[in-house]
Scaffold this motif. Structure first.
Motif, short mmCIF file in Angstrom:
data_model
loop_
_atom_site.label_atom_id
_atom_site.label_comp_id
_atom_site.label_asym_id
_atom_site.label_seq_id
_atom_site.Cartn_x
_atom_site.Cartn_y
_atom_site.Cartn_z
N THR A 191 8.09 14.75 -45.28
CA THR A 191 9.14 13.73 -45.24
C THR A 191 8.55 12.39 -45.65
OG1 THR A 191 8.74 13.28 -42.89
CG2 THR A 191 10.43 14.92 -43.44
N HIS A 192 9.42 11.50 -46.10
CA HIS A 192 8.98 10.16 -46.51
C HIS A 192 10.12 9.17 -46.27
CE1 HIS A 192 8.44 6.93 -49.69
NE2 HIS A 192 7.38 6.80 -48.93
N GLU A 193 9.80 8.07 -45.61
CA GLU A 193 10.76 6.99 -45.39
C GLU A 193 10.13 5.66 -45.81
OE1 GLU A 193 11.62 10.37 -43.10
OE2 GLU A 193 10.03 8.97 -42.48
N PHE A 194 10.95 4.82 -46.41
CA PHE A 194 10.49 3.49 -46.82
C PHE A 194 11.63 2.50 -46.61
CE2 PHE A 194 10.44 0.09 -49.98
CZ PHE A 194 9.22 -0.51 -49.68
N GLY A 195 11.30 1.33 -46.05
CA GLY A 195 12.32 0.30 -45.90
C GLY A 195 12.00 -0.66 -44.77
N LEU A 196 12.97 -1.47 -44.42
CA LEU A 196 12.82 -2.41 -43.32
C LEU A 196 12.99 -1.68 -41.99
CD1 LEU A 196 14.95 -5.47 -44.53
CD2 LEU A 196 12.47 -5.21 -44.65
N SER A 197 12.24 -2.12 -40.99
CA SER A 197 12.47 -1.70 -39.61
C SER A 197 13.18 -2.84 -38.88
CB SER A 197 11.14 -1.34 -38.95
OG SER A 197 11.35 -0.82 -37.64
N ASP A 198 13.34 -2.70 -37.57
CA ASP A 198 14.02 -3.74 -36.80
C ASP A 198 13.16 -4.99 -36.67
OD1 ASP A 198 16.12 -2.00 -36.45
OD2 ASP A 198 15.54 -1.40 -34.42
N ALA A 199 13.80 -6.14 -36.70
CA ALA A 199 13.11 -7.42 -36.56
C ALA A 199 13.05 -7.84 -35.10
CB ALA A 199 13.83 -8.50 -37.38
N THR A 200 12.01 -8.61 -34.77
CA THR A 200 11.89 -9.23 -33.46
C THR A 200 11.78 -10.73 -33.64
OG1 THR A 200 10.69 -7.29 -32.61
CG2 THR A 200 10.58 -9.30 -31.30
N VAL A 201 12.58 -11.48 -32.90
CA VAL A 201 12.58 -12.94 -32.97
C VAL A 201 12.29 -13.47 -31.57
CG1 VAL A 201 13.89 -15.01 -33.53
CG2 VAL A 201 14.28 -12.90 -34.83
N THR A 202 11.29 -14.34 -31.47
CA THR A 202 10.91 -14.92 -30.19
C THR A 202 10.96 -16.44 -30.28
OG1 THR A 202 9.41 -13.07 -29.83
CG2 THR A 202 9.18 -14.93 -28.35
N ALA A 203 11.47 -17.08 -29.24
CA ALA A 203 11.51 -18.55 -29.18
C ALA A 203 10.79 -18.99 -27.91
CB ALA A 203 12.95 -19.04 -29.18
N PHE A 204 9.64 -19.64 -28.09
CA PHE A 204 8.86 -20.14 -26.96
C PHE A 204 9.13 -21.63 -26.75
CE2 PHE A 204 6.04 -16.54 -28.13
CZ PHE A 204 5.92 -15.93 -26.88
N PHE A 205 9.58 -22.01 -25.57
CA PHE A 205 9.61 -23.41 -25.18
C PHE A 205 8.22 -23.74 -24.64
CE2 PHE A 205 14.02 -22.14 -25.09
CZ PHE A 205 14.66 -23.22 -25.69
N ALA A 206 7.52 -24.66 -25.31
CA ALA A 206 6.12 -24.92 -25.01
C ALA A 206 5.92 -26.38 -24.62
CB ALA A 206 5.25 -24.57 -26.22
N PRO A 207 5.81 -26.66 -23.33
CA PRO A 207 5.50 -28.04 -22.91
C PRO A 207 4.07 -28.40 -23.28
CG PRO A 207 5.47 -26.56 -21.02
CD PRO A 207 5.96 -25.75 -22.19
N LYS A 208 3.86 -29.68 -23.58
CA LYS A 208 2.52 -30.14 -23.93
C LYS A 208 1.77 -30.44 -22.64
CE LYS A 208 3.88 -31.86 -28.46
NZ LYS A 208 3.96 -33.02 -29.39
N THR A 209 0.86 -29.53 -22.30
CA THR A 209 0.12 -29.64 -21.04
C THR A 209 -1.37 -29.67 -21.32
OG1 THR A 209 0.09 -27.24 -20.83
CG2 THR A 209 1.90 -28.41 -19.76
N LYS A 210 -2.13 -30.10 -20.34
CA LYS A 210 -3.58 -30.08 -20.43
C LYS A 210 -4.10 -28.88 -19.63
CE LYS A 210 -4.15 -35.08 -21.00
NZ LYS A 210 -4.76 -36.33 -20.46
#
Length: 274
Positions: A108-127
């Motif tokens: 068998t053979h498959e070619f193409g796009l798979s599912d996408a993952t989108v991540t949104a990080f809220f990143a405070p500027k910390t020390k």
């Protein structure tokens, strides 16, 4: 023409080509102080305010009962947004392009796009400790039903890490549940975490290791791999590029999806002035 004959050769050629350019770039950076190391540290930080477009090439051999082969290119742009002087929003996208043989059955053979993952990080500027938290989304972009879930999913994501004197140490994780999609397909209930450690040098070179764990709660399966890495920063004209090479060492996994071995090569186009 089967991709399996040519992909390893391409990965080796890319690696050799980047190493040649890296030698020249690192010599230039000797005169430029610690800028290459600072850039390497930013690239090791998933929530750094830096635009980059990594292309992550993954090649896995010996998968399942038919010794299948799977080649995946993950297109992974990272785009930051400044929300305030003390808070950034870092968006990360993963769009996989898959070419696989003998995975879903013999010959068998498959070619193409798979599912996408989108991540949104809220990143405070910390020390000290670097934090990022936000939502993760599973988007059903697959062009073949055998390459995707046909489900839309959502869940939380988190990053915790520390950086000092070239050492980066931390982990990121997300949990995604399907909330919509094809009712005839299995639900998605998946946990992913990556624990990572790397060390950067003044030349921009880096050594590291990461462990990736994927837990499919719906199917009660666990995948774990250990991935040492070596990388560096080079330049093509005015374009800065980071590259790395990693053997993929499978530790745990179900027989039907655990590869015998794998190789990863990452090429990331970097836009530090953004």
């Amino acid at each position: 023409m089967k991709f399996s004959r040519y992909i390893p050769v391409k990965l080796l050629c890319f690696t050799f080509f980047f190493l040649l350019n890296y030698t020249v770039f690192s010599q230039e950076q000797e005169k430029a102080g610690a800028s290459a190391q600072e850039l390497a540290d930013k690239l090791a930080n998933p929530v750094a305010s830096l635009i980059s477009v990594p292309l992550q090439n993954n090649l896995n051999y010996g998968i399942g009962p038919y010794n299948g082969i799977k080649y995946t290119v993950n297109i992974q742009p990272v785009i930051p947004f400044k929300l305030s002087d003390n808070l950034d929003l870092i968006t990360r996208y993963i769009l996989p392009v898959v070419d696989q043989q003998d995975i879903t059955g013999e010959d068998t053979h498959e070619f193409g796009l798979s599912d996408a993952t989108v991540t949104a990080f809220f990143a405070p500027k910390t020390k000290g400790i670097i934090l990022g938290i936000g939502p993760a989304f599973l988007v059903p972009t697959a062009t073949d039903k055998l390459l995707g879930t046909e489900k839309f999913g959502v869940g939380p994501s988190i990053l915790v890490m520390h950086q000092k004197n070239g050492l980066s140490l931390g982990f990121l994780a997300n949990q995604i549940w399907s909330v919509a999609g094809n009712n005839d397909r299995n639900d998605v209930n998946s946990f992913y975490t990556q624990m990572f450690m790397s060390y950067s040098y003044k030349s921009g070179a880096s050594l590291g290791v990461n462990a990736e764990v994927t837990q499919n709660w719906e199917g009660n399966t666990t995948m774990i791999s250990l991935n040492p890495s070596v990388g560096g920063i080079t330049k093509f004209g005015s374009q800065i590029v980071q590259f790395s090479v990693q053997p993929l060492i499978p530790i745990v996994g179900p027989h039907e999806s655990k590869p015998d071995w794998g190789l990863r090569a990452v090429v990331a186009f970097v836009f530090p002035g953004s």
